[in-house]
Design a protein around this motif. Structure first.
Motif, PDB file in Angstrom:
ATOM      1  N   ALA A 126       0.834  -1.209   0.000  1.00  0.00           N
ATOM      2  CA  ALA A 126       0.000   0.000   0.000  1.00  0.00           C
ATOM      3  C   ALA A 126       0.869   1.259   0.000  1.00  0.00           C
ATOM      4  O   ALA A 126       2.042   1.237   0.383  1.00  0.00           O
ATOM      5  N   ARG A 127       0.267   2.351  -0.413  1.00  0.00           N
ATOM      6  CA  ARG A 127       0.990   3.628  -0.449  1.00  0.00           C
ATOM      7  C   ARG A 127       1.229   4.147   0.957  1.00  0.00           C
ATOM      8  O   ARG A 127       0.367   4.046   1.827  1.00  0.00           O
ATOM      9  N   MET A 128       2.401   4.732   1.172  1.00  0.00           N
ATOM     10  CA  MET A 128       2.688   5.385   2.437  1.00  0.00           C
ATOM     11  C   MET A 128       2.093   6.783   2.442  1.00  0.00           C
ATOM     12  O   MET A 128       2.190   7.501   1.455  1.00  0.00           O
ATOM     13  N   ALA A 129       1.480   7.159   3.556  1.00  0.00           N
ATOM     14  CA  ALA A 129       0.958   8.518   3.694  1.00  0.00           C
ATOM     15  C   ALA A 129       2.118   9.475   3.927  1.00  0.00           C
ATOM     16  O   ALA A 129       3.168   9.104   4.466  1.00  0.00           O
ATOM     17  N   ALA A 130       1.924  10.720   3.524  1.00  0.00           N
ATOM     18  CA  ALA A 130       2.914  11.770   3.740  1.00  0.00           C
ATOM     19  C   ALA A 130       2.483  12.640   4.912  1.00  0.00           C
ATOM     20  O   ALA A 130       1.284  12.747   5.209  1.00  0.00           O
ATOM     21  N   PRO A 131       3.423  13.284   5.598  1.00  0.00           N
ATOM     22  CA  PRO A 131       3.049  14.167   6.707  1.00  0.00           C
ATOM     23  C   PRO A 131       2.030  15.228   6.305  1.00  0.00           C
ATOM     24  O   PRO A 131       1.168  15.586   7.115  1.00  0.00           O
ATOM     25  N   ALA A 132       2.097  15.694   5.074  1.00  0.00           N
ATOM     26  CA  ALA A 132       1.157  16.708   4.607  1.00  0.00           C
ATOM     27  C   ALA A 132      -0.274  16.190   4.528  1.00  0.00           C
ATOM     28  O   ALA A 132      -1.223  16.977   4.460  1.00  0.00           O
ATOM     29  N   ASP A 133      -0.441  14.859   4.561  1.00  0.00           N
ATOM     30  CA  ASP A 133      -1.779  14.258   4.502  1.00  0.00           C
ATOM     31  C   ASP A 133      -2.477  14.253   5.856  1.00  0.00           C
ATOM     32  O   ASP A 133      -3.659  13.916   5.940  1.00  0.00           O
ATOM     33  N   ALA A 134      -1.771  14.600   6.919  1.00  0.00           N
ATOM     34  CA  ALA A 134      -2.278  14.382   8.272  1.00  0.00           C
ATOM     35  C   ALA A 134      -3.629  15.033   8.528  1.00  0.00           C
ATOM     36  O   ALA A 134      -4.540  14.406   9.081  1.00  0.00           O
ATOM     37  N   GLY A 135      -3.783  16.290   8.171  1.00  0.00           N
ATOM     38  CA  GLY A 135      -5.045  16.977   8.436  1.00  0.00           C
ATOM     39  C   GLY A 135      -6.204  16.330   7.722  1.00  0.00           C
ATOM     40  O   GLY A 135      -7.292  16.154   8.295  1.00  0.00           O
ATOM     41  N   ARG A 136      -6.002  15.975   6.458  1.00  0.00           N
ATOM     42  CA  ARG A 136      -7.068  15.345   5.681  1.00  0.00           C
ATOM     43  C   ARG A 136      -7.406  13.971   6.242  1.00  0.00           C
ATOM     44  O   ARG A 136      -8.587  13.593   6.333  1.00  0.00           O
ATOM     45  N   LEU A 137      -6.380  13.207   6.619  1.00  0.00           N
ATOM     46  CA  LEU A 137      -6.625  11.881   7.176  1.00  0.00           C
ATOM     47  C   LEU A 137      -7.363  11.956   8.510  1.00  0.00           C
ATOM     48  O   LEU A 137      -8.243  11.137   8.791  1.00  0.00           O
ATOM     49  N   LEU A 138      -7.029  12.964   9.320  1.00  0.00           N
ATOM     50  CA  LEU A 138      -7.726  13.125  10.596  1.00  0.00           C
ATOM     51  C   LEU A 138      -9.201  13.410  10.368  1.00  0.00           C
ATOM     52  O   LEU A 138     -10.065  12.874  11.082  1.00  0.00           O
ATOM     53  N   ALA A 139      -9.524  14.234   9.386  1.00  0.00           N
ATOM     54  CA  ALA A 139     -10.926  14.537   9.085  1.00  0.00           C
ATOM     55  C   ALA A 139     -11.681  13.273   8.681  1.00  0.00           C
ATOM     56  O   ALA A 139     -12.834  13.066   9.088  1.00  0.00           O
ATOM     57  N   ILE A 140     -11.030  12.407   7.904  1.00  0.00           N
ATOM     58  CA  ILE A 140     -11.660  11.148   7.513  1.00  0.00           C
ATOM     59  C   ILE A 140     -11.859  10.245   8.727  1.00  0.00           C
ATOM     60  O   ILE A 140     -12.919   9.648   8.916  1.00  0.00           O
ATOM     61  N   LEU A 141     -10.831  10.155   9.570  1.00  0.00           N
ATOM     62  CA  LEU A 141     -10.910   9.300  10.748  1.00  0.00           C
ATOM     63  C   LEU A 141     -12.019   9.725  11.696  1.00  0.00           C
ATOM     64  O   LEU A 141     -12.696   8.882  12.300  1.00  0.00           O
ATOM     65  N   ARG A 142     -12.212  11.015  11.848  1.00  0.00           N
ATOM     66  CA  ARG A 142     -13.246  11.499  12.767  1.00  0.00           C
ATOM     67  C   ARG A 142     -14.645  11.079  12.330  1.00  0.00           C
ATOM     68  O   ARG A 142     -15.560  11.049  13.155  1.00  0.00           O
ATOM     69  N   ASP A 188     -15.133   8.069  10.954  1.00  0.00           N
ATOM     70  CA  ASP A 188     -15.064   6.614  10.838  1.00  0.00           C
ATOM     71  C   ASP A 188     -15.304   6.000  12.218  1.00  0.00           C
ATOM     72  O   ASP A 188     -14.599   6.330  13.177  1.00  0.00           O
ATOM     73  N   PRO A 189     -16.265   5.079  12.365  1.00  0.00           N
ATOM     74  CA  PRO A 189     -16.527   4.464  13.676  1.00  0.00           C
ATOM     75  C   PRO A 189     -15.352   3.658  14.220  1.00  0.00           C
ATOM     76  O   PRO A 189     -15.321   3.335  15.405  1.00  0.00           O
ATOM     77  N   ALA A 190     -14.371   3.334  13.386  1.00  0.00           N
ATOM     78  CA  ALA A 190     -13.207   2.598  13.871  1.00  0.00           C
ATOM     79  C   ALA A 190     -12.447   3.406  14.915  1.00  0.00           C
ATOM     80  O   ALA A 190     -11.904   2.846  15.866  1.00  0.00           O
ATOM     81  N   LEU A 191     -12.398   4.719  14.757  1.00  0.00           N
ATOM     82  CA  LEU A 191     -11.668   5.555  15.713  1.00  0.00           C
ATOM     83  C   LEU A 191     -12.268   5.414  17.111  1.00  0.00           C
ATOM     84  O   LEU A 191     -11.536   5.265  18.102  1.00  0.00           O
ATOM     85  N   ALA A 192     -13.585   5.433  17.205  1.00  0.00           N
ATOM     86  CA  ALA A 192     -14.244   5.262  18.501  1.00  0.00           C
ATOM     87  C   ALA A 192     -14.017   3.859  19.041  1.00  0.00           C
ATOM     88  O   ALA A 192     -13.860   3.660  20.255  1.00  0.00           O
ATOM     89  N   ALA A 193     -13.977   2.847  18.159  1.00  0.00           N
ATOM     90  CA  ALA A 193     -13.740   1.473  18.601  1.00  0.00           C
ATOM     91  C   ALA A 193     -12.384   1.343  19.287  1.00  0.00           C
ATOM     92  O   ALA A 193     -12.227   0.575  20.233  1.00  0.00           O
ATOM     93  N   TYR A 194     -11.406   2.112  18.805  1.00  0.00           N
ATOM     94  CA  TYR A 194     -10.073   2.107  19.413  1.00  0.00           C
ATOM     95  C   TYR A 194      -9.969   3.072  20.596  1.00  0.00           C
ATOM     96  O   TYR A 194      -8.874   3.267  21.130  1.00  0.00           O
ATOM     97  N   GLY A 195     -11.081   3.639  21.006  1.00  0.00           N
ATOM     98  CA  GLY A 195     -11.051   4.555  22.133  1.00  0.00           C
ATOM     99  C   GLY A 195     -10.365   5.867  21.821  1.00  0.00           C
ATOM    100  O   GLY A 195      -9.936   6.582  22.742  1.00  0.00           O
ATOM    101  N   GLY A 196     -10.229   6.187  20.529  1.00  0.00           N
ATOM    102  CA  GLY A 196      -9.598   7.444  20.137  1.00  0.00           C
ATOM    103  C   GLY A 196      -8.088   7.440  20.233  1.00  0.00           C
ATOM    104  O   GLY A 196      -7.455   8.488  20.143  1.00  0.00           O
ATOM    105  N   VAL A 197      -7.492   6.250  20.419  1.00  0.00           N
ATOM    106  CA  VAL A 197      -6.037   6.176  20.562  1.00  0.00           C
ATOM    107  C   VAL A 197      -5.437   5.225  19.526  1.00  0.00           C
ATOM    108  O   VAL A 197      -6.102   4.334  19.012  1.00  0.00           O
ATOM    109  N   MET A 198      -4.170   5.465  19.233  1.00  0.00           N
ATOM    110  CA  MET A 198      -3.339   4.508  18.520  1.00  0.00           C
ATOM    111  C   MET A 198      -2.378   3.934  19.546  1.00  0.00           C
ATOM    112  O   MET A 198      -1.716   4.683  20.272  1.00  0.00           O
TER     113      MET A 198
END
Length: 264
Positions: A124-140, A142-152
């Protein structure tokens, strides 16, 4: 002290010298009558968060309250150093009981899913640091984020998911994405180096299945046995895990991540 831990495969002997000499962490040893009977370590992982690890007590000194006393001492030291929260991980049932009784709250308890490596296409493609804001918006969204308790949580730390954490992981080459970020995995080399750990996964449907298969390709390219995927019970992608060749035991192996607020 560690000969009976994980059937003789404890990691402490491999890291002991490094831990003792690390100026950025705090290593503690307990002695009784001049004999070393316990060790533990504190390590900062965020501005006000410290990681607790390596609690070990000599077999002949167990069931005597020593582990609880050491844990209390570590929390006191962390508090005195200005930290507001102590976090940790364990897969030991006795340790789980100790931490719960000491007031720790559960952050997330992922179960282990496994898949063998597959020879085939590109990882799979590696994300770039510049993608962080966009990826965070997608994660928010996504119910998976809540399943993980909001943590990595990757076995060596557990951090609240925010743009800074995502940018850092991307900079370290630890984020994989497909479908423009609609599926994401945070990865690391597993303990022992024979598996690729995916300790956080999000997304669903075809995007997630493509990503999970790409991780199996990556494990093969790296010469690893396969992928160890960590996901909490009820993760919205469980159907996709199975469709992508991942299996979990009926009584699965789990990691438990805990946190304790440190009153000042």
């Amino acid at each position: 002290m560690v000969a009976e831990v994980w059937e003789g495969h404890d990691y402490i002997p491999r890291v002991f010298d490094e831990w003792v000499s690390d100026p950025g962490a705090w290593f503690q040893a307990a002695e009784v009558d001049g004999e070393l009977v316990g060790v533990q370590r504190l390590r900062p992982i965020a501005k006000e968060v410290v990681w607790y690890e390596g609690l070990r007590v000599a077999p002949e000194r167990r069931r005597q309250g020593l582990a609880r006393a050491m844990l209390t001492a570590a929390a006191g030291q962390a508090r005195g150093l200005g930290f507001s929260e102590m976090r940790l991980a364990t897969a030991n049932p006795d340790a789980v009981a100790l931490f719960r009784s000491a007031g720790f709250r559960t952050l997330v308890e992922p179960r282990l899913w496994r898949a063998r490596r597959v020879e085939g296409e590109e990882p799979a493609r590696m994300a770039a640091p510049a993608d962080a804001g966009r990826l965070l918006a997608i994660l928010r969204g996504d119910p998976a984020l809540a399943a993980y308790g909001g943590v990595m949580a990757n076995g060596e730390w557990a951090l609240d998911v925010d743009a800074e954490v995502l940018a850092r992981l991307a900079g370290e080459g630890a984020l994989r994405i497909t479908a423009g970020g609609r599926a994401l995995a945070a990865v690391r080399e597993g303990w022992g180096g024979d598996n690729l750990w995916a300790y956080f996964v999000s997304g669903s449907g075809g995007a997630l299945q493509d990503l999970l298969l790409a991780l199996r390709f990556e494990a093969d390219a790296l010469g690893m046995d396969g992928v160890s995927l960590w996901a909490p019970e009820g993760h919205p992608g469980e159907v996709d895990f199975k469709a992508s060749g991942y299996d979990s035991e009926s009584v699965p192996f789990r990691m438990s991540y805990f946190a304790l607020k440190l009153d000042r």
